[in-house]
Design an enzyme around this catalytic site. Structure first.
Site, PDB file in Angstrom:
ATOM      1  N   ARG A  26      19.590  -0.112   8.189  1.00 29.67           N
ATOM      2  CA  ARG A  26      18.302  -0.366   7.151  1.00 29.67           C
ATOM      3  C   ARG A  26      18.584  -1.065   5.912  1.00 29.67           C
ATOM      4  NH1 ARG A  26      13.418   2.090   8.715  1.00 29.67           N
ATOM      5  NH2 ARG A  26      13.224   2.130  11.130  1.00 29.67           N
ATOM      6  N   ASP A  76      12.700  -5.284  14.519  1.00 24.92           N
ATOM      7  CA  ASP A  76      12.278  -4.019  14.556  1.00 24.92           C
ATOM      8  C   ASP A  76      12.476  -3.932  16.233  1.00 24.92           C
ATOM      9  OD1 ASP A  76      10.965  -1.714  13.035  1.00 24.92           O
ATOM     10  OD2 ASP A  76      10.638  -1.586  15.084  1.00 24.92           O
TER      11      ASP A  76
END
Ligand code: CP3
Length: 346
Positions: A26, A76
């Site tokens: 992330r 994602d």
């Protein structure tokens, strides 16, 4: 294109390295004001994911701004169920939401499609990979990724995040045949998707099984590991990392798979895992993401403690899960600099 910094690829293959490579799960995201600036000019997260030039821009930000040794393509895991026919919304401050979910075998035909062209439906990801590599100019490798079948299954059944994913786990008991059918469909698409990412230029791959830890051991073997193994067997082109969060007992079976690197969360002791797997695999991780809330000196101390626990060259430094969005980027820089300045003793 020749890579100027291929440390992470060498570490994954168990080759010689001058120092440990470092990146953060992330890393492309809300910790960076530069990310929030790009994001705020758009209608939402999905627009960013689906606009290759912008996805490439935010993928490169942590390389330029933080100095990590790898980029990870901005996307994602949920683009896969969407391509299979189950669209999602990313609800601000809340997370993903699927208006429809899989409830029956009939739903599989509509919402768990397998026979489609990856470039047709996920071409925005492969295009983002091509643009990113062009703009990176070989300065660091680019990591591609996908969710593990079990984690994707959780979202396709549950429709949103959950503490227990009880609906998803219920199906394993009430309709195991449906579960296996869906997991196999996800696996088939994921293999083709990961191969498409490699063809587009991904230098290594990571499979995220974020919800591995919510299954018992036997069920995780039957409904989780079995399908990860199929993926690992099919991917031979580039190094692959398996990150099964919260599943300490899955380490040994994963160590037998055809993968290069095992991702560790912060519950796992690196030394214990090394004893279990020997030198056959590279280990990635595993500082507690919350450690980055402490002072700079403390971040440095904790990071050095972790590095001192490494008894092998086969390590890639990361956190034990994704970096939390409200972490100060300067703390991330301290973490990264500590790794870069560390002199390896083995
Ligand atoms: O920097 C990177 O690691 C690359 C980008 C990336 C994102 N999601 C971007 C993202 C990666 C690798 C993921 C993987 C992902 N997505 C996982 C597996 C890893 C993990 O964290 O366990 C999971 C479970 C998801 C599903 C997902 N996406 C959730 C549950 C959420 C909401 C929670 C949250 O963090 O906001 C997302 C949204 C998401 N994915 C964001 C980002 C940057 C935040 C969206 C925003 O910008 O508002």
């Amino acid at each position: 294109m020749n890579l100027k910094n291929d440390l992470i690829l060498r570490a994954a293959r168990g080759e010689e390295i001058e120092r440990y490579p470092v990146w953060l799960m992330r890393q492309a995201g809300r910790i960076l004001p530069e990310y929030r600036a790009v994001r705020s000019s758009l209608t939402g997260f999905k627009e960013l994911v689906e606009t290759p030039a912008l996805a490439a821009e935010v993928t490169i930000q942590p390389v330029d701004l933080l100095g990590v040794d790898a980029a990870i393509i901005f996307s994602d895991i949920l683009v896969v169920p969407e391509a299979m026919g189950l669209t999602y919304e990313m609800v601000e401050q809340k997370g993903p939401f699927f208006p429809k979910t899989i409830k029956s075998e009939d739903d599989l035909v509509k919402y768990a499609q397998v026979d489609f062209d990856i470039e047709d439906r996920l071409g925005y990801v492969t295009e983002a990979i091509r643009i990113t590599n062009k703009e990176l100019g070989g300065c660091v490798p680019l990591i591609g990724f996908a969710g593990a079948p079990w984690t994707i299954f959780c979202y396709m059944i549950e429709g949103q995040g959950s503490k227990t994913f009880a609906k998803a786990r219920k199906v394993l008991y009430t309709n195991p045949a449906l579960a296996h059918d869906l997991l196999q469909r996800i696996t088939d698409v994921t293999i083709r998707y990961l191969k498409a990412q490699v063809k587009a230029g991904a230098h290594m791959l990571q499979v995220f099984d974020s919800w591995a830890g919510i299954l018992g051991q036997e069920q995780y073997e039957e409904f989780g590991l079995k399908y990860i193994d199929k993926i690992a067997q099919e991917i031979n082109e580039v190094p692959i990392t398996i990150f099964a969060k919260g599943a300490f007992r899955a380490i040994e079976p994963i160590a037998k798979m055809s993968c290069n690197t095992i991702g560790l969360d912060w519950n796992m002791s690196v030394q214990e895992v090394r004893k279990l797997v020997g030198e056959a695999k590279t280990l990635q991780g595993n500082l507690d993401p919350c450690a980055l809330y402490s002072s700079h000196n403390e971040v440095e101390r904790l990071t050095k403690n972790m590095l001192n626990s490494f008894e092998s060259k086969r390590h890639i430094v990361n956190l034990g899960h994704g970096v939390y969005p409200d972490i100060n980027p300067d703390k991330v820089r301290t973490f990264i600099e500590t790794v870069k300045n560390y002199e390896r003793k083995n």
